[in-house]
Design a protein around this motif. Structure first.
Motif, PDB file in Angstrom:
ATOM      1  N   ALA A 605      19.083 -30.930  52.025  1.00 23.99           N
ATOM      2  CA  ALA A 605      20.365 -30.418  52.501  1.00 23.99           C
ATOM      3  C   ALA A 605      21.460 -31.403  52.151  1.00 23.99           C
ATOM      4  O   ALA A 605      21.293 -32.619  52.312  1.00 23.99           O
ATOM      5  CB  ALA A 605      20.323 -30.179  54.011  1.00 23.99           C
ATOM      6  N   ALA A 618      22.005 -29.827  46.380  1.00 25.66           N
ATOM      7  CA  ALA A 618      20.717 -29.972  47.064  1.00 25.66           C
ATOM      8  C   ALA A 618      19.628 -29.333  46.220  1.00 25.66           C
ATOM      9  O   ALA A 618      19.770 -28.189  45.781  1.00 25.66           O
ATOM     10  CB  ALA A 618      20.762 -29.333  48.443  1.00 25.66           C
ATOM     11  N   ALA A 688      16.470 -25.405  50.090  1.00 26.06           N
ATOM     12  CA  ALA A 688      17.625 -26.231  49.726  1.00 26.06           C
ATOM     13  C   ALA A 688      18.885 -25.573  50.262  1.00 26.06           C
ATOM     14  O   ALA A 688      19.038 -24.347  50.180  1.00 26.06           O
ATOM     15  CB  ALA A 688      17.722 -26.406  48.214  1.00 26.06           C
ATOM     16  N   ALA A 689      19.787 -26.400  50.807  1.00 28.87           N
ATOM     17  CA  ALA A 689      21.052 -25.901  51.326  1.00 28.87           C
ATOM     18  C   ALA A 689      22.157 -26.869  50.946  1.00 28.87           C
ATOM     19  O   ALA A 689      22.020 -28.086  51.127  1.00 28.87           O
ATOM     20  CB  ALA A 689      20.990 -25.730  52.840  1.00 28.87           C
ATOM     21  N   ALA A 690      23.232 -26.352  50.402  1.00 26.11           N
ATOM     22  CA  ALA A 690      24.372 -27.183  50.009  1.00 26.11           C
ATOM     23  C   ALA A 690      25.647 -26.569  50.567  1.00 26.11           C
ATOM     24  O   ALA A 690      25.869 -25.359  50.425  1.00 26.11           O
ATOM     25  CB  ALA A 690      24.459 -27.304  48.488  1.00 26.11           C
ATOM     26  N   ALA A 701      22.771 -25.274  45.111  1.00 23.38           N
ATOM     27  CA  ALA A 701      21.474 -25.412  45.785  1.00 23.38           C
ATOM     28  C   ALA A 701      20.392 -24.783  44.918  1.00 23.38           C
ATOM     29  O   ALA A 701      20.560 -23.674  44.405  1.00 23.38           O
ATOM     30  CB  ALA A 701      21.500 -24.744  47.153  1.00 23.38           C
ATOM     31  N   ALA A 752      17.114 -20.789  48.942  1.00 27.12           N
ATOM     32  CA  ALA A 752      18.263 -21.605  48.549  1.00 27.12           C
ATOM     33  C   ALA A 752      19.534 -20.988  49.112  1.00 27.12           C
ATOM     34  O   ALA A 752      19.735 -19.764  49.043  1.00 27.12           O
ATOM     35  CB  ALA A 752      18.351 -21.717  47.038  1.00 27.12           C
ATOM     36  N   ALA A 754      23.790 -21.818  49.151  1.00 25.11           N
ATOM     37  CA  ALA A 754      24.931 -22.634  48.717  1.00 25.11           C
ATOM     38  C   ALA A 754      26.205 -22.006  49.251  1.00 25.11           C
ATOM     39  O   ALA A 754      26.408 -20.785  49.143  1.00 25.11           O
ATOM     40  CB  ALA A 754      24.971 -22.736  47.200  1.00 25.11           C
ATOM     41  N   ALA A 766      23.476 -20.683  43.888  1.00 20.18           N
ATOM     42  CA  ALA A 766      22.196 -20.807  44.579  1.00 20.18           C
ATOM     43  C   ALA A 766      21.103 -20.153  43.749  1.00 20.18           C
ATOM     44  O   ALA A 766      21.265 -19.013  43.296  1.00 20.18           O
ATOM     45  CB  ALA A 766      22.264 -20.164  45.959  1.00 20.18           C
TER      46      ALA A 766
END
Length: 965
Positions: A605, A618, A688-690, A701, A752, A754, A766
């Motif tokens: 993250a 991420a 995953a995280a952005a 992400a 994912a 984003a 993402a």
């Protein structure tokens, strides 16, 4: 401890060191040589005993502290703490190397200069016969005893080491504060034991006679080590503050155990009142804990605040052992049971952890760097040098009133917990934080377990016969890493990385066999049991997590988790080139149970919140490869690209229950059973995280997951001879059964997210992908090849009738006993293969700004194949039975696949653009053909007779059956 204070400059340097070297090397021998021993009275005993107990308890502690204050200038504090322990039991040669310093020349090249000191490499070589030697034996000696004859050798080696160091450096200065702290621990522990209990009458005709008899050798080796290092560095400067801290702990542990109990060329070993036992026992245990902690804090007031912290912990643990119980030549006689047994238990329990914390703060620039790393390598034997557990009879004649038992037992377990964590914080006009954590381990078990009768001298007579080789092996591994990075400032970056990895391998050989017993093995009503059994389990967890937060410009988080788990065992139960008569049943059993359970997870993250431009990235990746059997990753273009791995040169793991070139005359039943049950359960996920929030915001992400699971087993049950020398089996019932059950259960997922929120522009991307590849490629066969098999026949009877004086008809030659129950012959091969695969991915991109653009892409793939063959047949053979003859092949194959891919994108703004793409693919094969030259062909299920005669009073049945789903 050093304290320094100066009106202008303060410098403090402190060092604390502690070291210990402990060494035990002893030999204990008890024996009788070139003697004749006579003992009268059943209440007394002849005892030859040797016992050794060696123990080292070591506690090594070191501490160092330095405090320096500079009133008008810099304050510099340096502290080093070091603890070293070397503990040895046995004759070891510890390898050392010359210490070298590396320096740079003016032209940029490097040169190495020897310091004159030597340092241990961590490697050690055991001298020839270098373990603590404990021997109890008879040589060229006869014994005549009415009581017991006991020859016992026992060795104990124990090391308990606690090694620790602590270091603290604190500095403050009106101009600059500089603090450097280091704590190190190094522990080496080696245990070698060599134990013998035996009788050697080579070249003589001397005998051993006693009421009961025991030759027993026993080893117990144990290492317990706790290694810990902690370091703290703190600096505050009126202008600049710099702090560096390193903590490192390492433990290296080796157990080398060699234990044997044997009789060598004893003309006769006889008991008149009970048991005759030859036994070897070994136990090796390593319990290792290594911990390291490091913290650094650097604070400045305008010239920079810098903090660097590193924590590292490592351990290598190895258990090597040979455990042998053996009788070679001569003769064994007992009114009771005779037992030859070898058993070994090896255990490694490793706990390794490292943590690092760095904080850098300054009015202008703050930098924090933290690295945490943990590594462990654990071995119980190696593929190139397997541990050995053997119980054998080599060309020995036997006369036992009870059961003759030849037993080899191995129990192995590795438990590894490996953890790493790192956190980096920074603050200033410019803030930079880097946090990295890595945890990794390799665990290996390689053991050869064998129970064997090789040759039978002038013959073997026993009430019962049990030959058994069994191995239980388990690996339980956890590798986890986590990192955090946070920065505060108008500009700067946060980077957080986490990696968790595990490599687990089991390569065992399990053999139970009777070979070349071509005189005669004559067994009573207890019958014959020949068993080779394997039970292997791997449980692996690998995880990684990272978090990057930036109240500055850039935040990057990356996590990777991976595991490779492999089982490749060979199991063999066989009677070869032998003659055997038995009143009771004869059972030949080979069994293998293998299980892999893998849980792999990665999460990352990243968040950035700042005026101006901000970028958040991420990435999370999770990978698992699980295999049972001998597989090779092939790169040839001729292989199907969907299923690139193919079976290696040796094919799948081998499991066999066989009778080769032998003659058996059995009043009871003859049963051959080969059974394999293999399972893989894999759960592999990534996320995953952005998030980016700024005037110009970018969020990216990506999550990726890959799992590959494959099983290859070759399972066989057979009776075979040659065209010129057929195997001959006569019994009540004859059963040849091969059964394999294989199951793969795979769950693969990735997510994912984003998001970008900006006043001017926001862009988010993402993407996620999940891939599952699963293959089962097994061969199962049950057959008779060049064999004459005869189950209980219905006896022929020609009645003779006469007329009595009263005119009645009289049956004058009635059978004296009732006819035996008609016998059956069954040849059965059965295979069940199941794949249950779930692959899913999801991706979402969100953007909100005056100009907003978002992309979301998700893909999920599942590729599944079941291959192989199932065959039941008789070729070049003769089958005769009073009841039914059944030749049956059954194959039940099931593939169930669920694939889902979700993708979404949302854009909000004066100008908004969004795009999304989701794709799911599933390909499932039950058999496939790539061409005539490819080894992977259609699934084959056959039951047949070829060049075989059949004579039965029942029903001959051929039954091939395939059920694909």
């Amino acid at each position: 401890m050093a304290l320094a204070g100066g009106g202008t400059t303060g410098v403090g340097v402190a060092g604390g060191g502690a070291a210990a070297y402990n060494y035990i090397d002893t030999d204990v021998v008890s024996f009788a040589g070139d003697s004749a021993i006579v003992q009268i009275g059943s209440g007394n005993a002849v005892a030859v005993s040797a016992t050794s107990s060696s123990e080292i308890n070591a506690a090594i502690l070191a501490g160092s502290a330095s405090i320096a204050i500079g009133g008008g200038g810099p304050g510099v504090a340096v502290s080093i703490g070091m603890s070293v322990a070397i503990n040895r039991i046995g004759d070891w040669s510890v390898e050392e190397k010359k210490e070298e310093l590396e320096e740079k020349n003016s032209d940029g090249s490097t040169k190495k200069t020897e310091t004159g000191n030597t340092i241990p490499t961590g490697s050690a070589t055991l001298a020839v016969n270098g373990g603590n030697v404990v021997k109890a034996y008879l040589e060229d000696t006869s014994v005549s005893a009415q009581g017991a004859l006991n020859v016992d050798a026992k060795a104990l080696g124990f090391i308990d080491a606690k090694v620790a160091s602590v270091s603290v450096a604190l500095a403050g200065g009106a101009a600059a504060g500089v603090a450097v702290s280091g704590a190190g621990v190094y522990a080496l522990n080696f245990v070698a034991l060599m134990t013998r209990a035996y009788a050697d009458n080579t070249g003589t005709t001397k005998e051993l006679v006693a009421g009961t008899m025991r030759f027993k050798a026993e080893n117990t080796a144990r290492v317990e080590v706790l290694a810990g290092a902690a370091s703290l560095g703190g600096a505050i400067g009126g202008v600049t503050g710099v702090a560096a801290s390193i903590g490192f702990a390492m433990a290296q542990n080796v157990i080398d155990s060699n234990v044997s109990a044997y009789l060598l060329n004893v003309t006769k070993a006889k008991t008149t009142g009970g048991l005759l036992i030859v036994e070897a026992v070994s136990s090796g245990t390593i319990k290792a804990e290594a911990y390291a902690a490091s913290a650094a804090v650097g604070v400045g007031m305008g010239g920079g605040g810098i903090a660097v912290a590193g924590g590292g912990a490592a351990a290598t643990n190895k258990v090597s052992s040979d455990t042998v119980a053996n009788v070679t030549g001569g003769r064994l006689e007992s009114t009771g049971a005779i037992t030859v047994k070898a058993s070994s238990a090896s255990t490694i329990d490793a706990k390794i952890a490292a943590v690092a914390l760095a904080v850098g703060a300054d009015l202008s620039a703050g930098v924090g760097i933290a690295i945490g790393s943990s590594v462990a390598v654990n071995q119980i034997g190696t593929v190139g040098d397997r541990n050995k557990v053997e119980a054998t009879l080599e060309n020995v004649s036997v006369d036992a009133g009870g059961t003759l038992t030849v037993d080899a037992l191995s129990n192995n377990q590795i438990t590894a917990t490996i953890l790493a964590a790192a956190a980096a914080l920074s603050g200033g006009t410019v803030g930079v934080s880097v946090g990295g954590a890595g945890a990794g381990g390799r665990n290996e078990i390689a053991v050869a377990t064998r129970a064997r009768i090789n040759g039978d001298g002038t013959g073997i007579v026993a009430g019962g016969l049990a030959v058994s080789a069994q191995d239980t092996s388990k690996i339980k591994a956890l590798a986890a890493a986590g990192s955090v990075a946070a920065s505060f400032g108008a500009a700067g970056a946060s980077v957080a990385l986490g990696i968790g990895a595990a490599d687990n391998v089991v390569r065992n050989q399990i053999t139970a066999e009777i070979v070349a017993a071509d005189t005669l093995i004559d067994v009573g009503s207890a019958g014959v049991s020949l068993t080779a059994r394997d039970n292997t389990e791997i449980e692996a967890v690998a995880s990684a997590a990272s978090l990057a937060v930036a109240f500055s410009t850039v935040a990057v988080a990356g996590s990777g988790a991976a595991a490779k788990n492999s089982i490749d065992n060979d199991v063999l139960a066989q009677i070869s080139s032998s003659k055997l008569d038995s009143v009771g049943n004869v059972m030949v059993t080979a069994e293998s149970i293998g299980s892999i359970k893998a849980k792999i997870a990665a999460a990352a993250a990243a968040a950035v919140i700042v005026p101006g431009a901000g970028v958040g990235v991420a990435i999370g990746v999770a990978v698992a490869v699980n295999e049972i059997g001998d597989w090779t990753d092939a790169g040839e273009t001729g292989n199907d690209p969907k299923f690139a791995p193919v079976q290696g040169v040796n094919g799948g793991s081998s499991l066999k229950a066989v009778i080769l070139n032998s003659q058996l005359d059995v009043d009871g039943d003859v049963s051959l059973s080969g059974r394999s049950a293999q399972t893989i359960k894999a759960e592999v996920v990534s996320a995953a995280a952005a998030l980016a929030g700024s005037d110009l915001a970018v969020g990216v992400a990506g999550a990726g997951t890959y799992a590959e699971n494959r099983i290859a087993m070759q399972t066989e049950a057979s009776i075979s001879g040659t065209s010129n020398n057929r195997a001959t089996i006569s019994a009540s019932d004859i059963s040849i059964s091969a059964n394999d059950s294989s199951d793969i259960d795979a769950l693969v997922g990735s997510v994912a997210l984003a998001a970008a929120v900006g006043s001017t522009a926001g862009v988010s991307v993402a993407g996620s992908v999940a891939v599952a590849k699963n293959v089962i490629d097994n061969d199962v066969s049950a057959f008779a090849l060049y064999a004459n098999l005869e189950a209980e026949l219905i006896p022929t009877h020609d009645p003779v009738y006469t007329r009595g004086g009263d005119g009645s008809i009289v049956h004058t030659n009635k059978p004296s006993v009732n006819a035996a129950t008609p016998g059956k012959i069954t040849i059965s091969a059965r295979q069940g293969a199941t794949i249950d695969a779930q692959s899913a991915s999801a991706a979402l991109g969100v953007a909100a700004a005056s100009f907003g653009a978002s992309i979301g892409a998700g893909g999920a793939i599942a590729l599944n194949a079941i291959l192989g063959s199932t065959n039941a047949f008789a070729n070049g053979s003769s089958l005769r039975a009073g009841d039914d003859i059944l030749v049956q092949a059954t194959n039940i194959m099931t593939i169930e696949a669920e694939v889902a891919a979700l993708a979404g994108s949302v854009s909000i703004g004066g100008v908004a653009v969004s795009a999304s793409l989701g794709a799911g693919v599933a390909q499932n094969f039950i058999g496939y053909t790539l061409g005539s030259g490819n080894p992977q062909q259609r699934v084959q299920v056959l039951s047949y007779l070829n060049d075989t005669t059949v004579d039965t009073y029942g029903n001959p049945m051929l039954s091939p059956r395939r059920v694909p789903t």
